[in-house]
Design an enzyme around this catalytic site. Structure first.
Site, PDB file in Angstrom:
ATOM      1  N   LYS A 202     -40.783 -15.711  70.628  1.00  0.00           N
ATOM      2  CA  LYS A 202     -42.023 -16.448  70.454  1.00  0.00           C
ATOM      3  C   LYS A 202     -42.917 -16.475  71.749  1.00  0.00           C
ATOM      4  CE  LYS A 202     -44.572 -19.986  69.376  1.00  0.00           C
ATOM      5  NZ  LYS A 202     -45.592 -19.957  68.159  1.00  0.00           N
ATOM      6  N   CYS A 256     -50.631 -24.087  72.669  1.00  0.00           N
ATOM      7  CA  CYS A 256     -49.703 -22.972  72.580  1.00  0.00           C
ATOM      8  C   CYS A 256     -49.769 -22.190  73.563  1.00  0.00           C
ATOM      9  CB  CYS A 256     -49.465 -22.358  71.171  1.00  0.00           C
ATOM     10  SG  CYS A 256     -49.226 -23.336  69.962  1.00  0.00           S
TER      11      CYS A 256
END
Ligand code: SAJ
Length: 434
Positions: A202, A256
């Site tokens: 991720k 993010c």
């Protein structure tokens, strides 16, 4: 039919809970925010997204999604709480507290799945010991897995079903148990691995985007120095079958991409590229301000119209928005700013009406890639502004159209200024007579 507790009903937890419920699971959604709980109890969706609203309402109507402030015993627990950054590191307080909250409810055979973005090792070193305090052991007694969310804000409902998922397990059995739950609503492939690899994947994905954008930003500055148009360069370079350069711009925002790459760093390794990319992207808003300042030189009491304040196009979110950084810095320097963003309402500087924002402005700066801006009529704007200057940091509008409405158009990454025909003729006359 699985019995699932979802902890954290935000951007990811809420659609996940709704998807599970609509695909047959019996879901118990938990949040610590009284406002979120109250809104959901009253049938209101705390996140303003049309597709999400419909899905959540449907799920609640089926009575398979119930909302509560407390967890209960269940087969599955899915943790979807935020991990913001604190001093350039992950703040794991919400993950720890969510793990503590469910610890007493995790029984023999339960599966705990973490979705929050976390540094590698968090599930086994931080989450596992908290869950094991109750006396059960991860692996033999209950399952522990990690499945990062990978959706794009603005397209969550489609991507949550269609994107491939990565599931890491403490053991292959843990990963398999988690896979079974996601397989109820995910149409993409589900790839199984171990916990730390899934956590790392991720972060690697988002670090890849950050580094690629930093590269594009650096190329944009170099292109300007060489008198070349970066947008044409990228367009042509990306015709190569193995090249895919992202877009330069005023910086990298959102919750993010500017945060996650930092979670990869380790005191054991002298990483160079990831911190350099972060610094390169963090330097973009000041770079935009420098250019704006040069375009404002000699103008007394300037008013600037900031077009778009969200962190990117098609978003209503201003978290870590480079546009806000640009606006703040210009304001600190005494420039009057009026911002227009049809998707964001902000007390400090946003105005709802485009005409109000541009009235008397001496410079328009396009800071977010808003599809709506393509439909703005530059002729109308030309009549309201004090000086016809447009600085496009996103290469998002039709420059010729604006130049035809007598705007002088500066595009980030392109040293060639688009001038109206009249001004272009004047410029030629001036340069040939000097
Ligand atoms: N940006 C550029 N140039 C580009 C692309 C983006 O300057 O070529 C800027 C944007 O304007 C924005 C920032 O970078 O300020 C981040 O944009 P983004 O679209 O990469 O990221 P997010 O935060 O909207 O969503 C990302 C997801 N991105 C996409 O799907 C395109 C995805 O990679 C992640 O799964 C997700 O964050 C997440 O939640 O981690």
């Amino acid at each position: 039919m699985a019995n699932v507790v979802v902890i954290g009903l935000g951007y990811i937890g809420l659609p996940t809970a709704a998807m599970l419920a609509l695909h047959g699971s019996d879901v118990h959604g938990v949040d610590i925010s009284p406002q979120t709980l109250e809104a959901l109890h009253n049938g209101n969706i705390p996140i303003r997204k049309k597709d999400l609203t419909a899905i959540v309402r449907d799920a609640i109507r089926t009575n398979r999604l119930r909302i509560s402030e407390k967890p209960k015993k269940a087969e599955y627990f899915v943790l979807c709480v935020p991990t913001p950054k604190k001093d350039r590191q992950a703040d794991l307080s919400a993950v720890k507290s969510a793990a503590k909250t469910i610890a007493g409810y995790v029984g023999r055979g339960s599966t705990v799945i973490v979705e929050s973005t976390v540094p590698p090792g968090t599930c086994s070193d931080t989450v596992r010991p908290i869950l094991e305090k109750g006396g059960l052991q991860a692996g033999p007694d209950f399952h522990l897995a990690y499945c990062p969310e990978r959706v794009m804000p603005g397209n969550i409902i489609r991507e949550i079903q269609e994107n491939d998922r990565i599931v890491g397990g403490l053991s292959p059995m843990c990963a398999e148990r988690a896979r079974e739950l996601y397989a109820t609503f995910v149409r993409g492939k589900i790839h199984l691995t171990d916990l730390a690899t899934a956590e790392f994947v991720k972060l690697a994905e988002n670090a890849f985007r950050d580094v690629n954008i930093a590269f594009a930003n650096e190329l944009a500055d170099l292109a300007e120095a060489h008198g070349v148009d970066i947008w044409e360069v990228i367009d042509l370079a990306n015709r190569h079958p193995r090249v895919n350069i992202l877009r330069p711009g005023p910086g990298v925002g959102g919750h993010c991409i500017p945060v996650d790459p930092l979670f990869l760093l380790s005191s054991k390794v002298r990483a160079r590229m990831i911190p350099a990319a972060r610094d390169t992207n963090d330097c973009r808003p000041p770079q935009v301000v420098r250019i704006a300042r040069s375009l404002l030189r000699g103008v007394r009491n300037p008013k600037v119209a900031a077009m778009g304040v969200a962190f990117k196009g098609n978003a209503d979110d201003i978290r870590e928005s480079p546009a806000i950084a640009v606006i703040d810095q210009l304001q600190e320097e005494g420039v009057r700013i009026a911002a227009y963003d049809p998707m964001v309402a902000h007390d400090l500087f946003s105005t709802v009406h485009l005409e109000e924002a541009i009235e008397g402005a001496v410079l328009l700066i396009d800071l977010a890639e808003r599809r709506e801006f393509a439909y703005i009529d530059p002729e109308m704007i030309a009549r309201k502004v004090r000086r016809r200057f447009l600085f496009d940091t996103r290469n998002a509008v039709d420059h010729i159209k604006w130049a035809e409405a007598s705007f002088e158009v500066h595009v980030l990454g392109n040293a060639n200024v688009f001038l109206s025909r009249k001004r272009a003729v004047e410029a030629v006359v001036v340069s040939s007579s000097s």
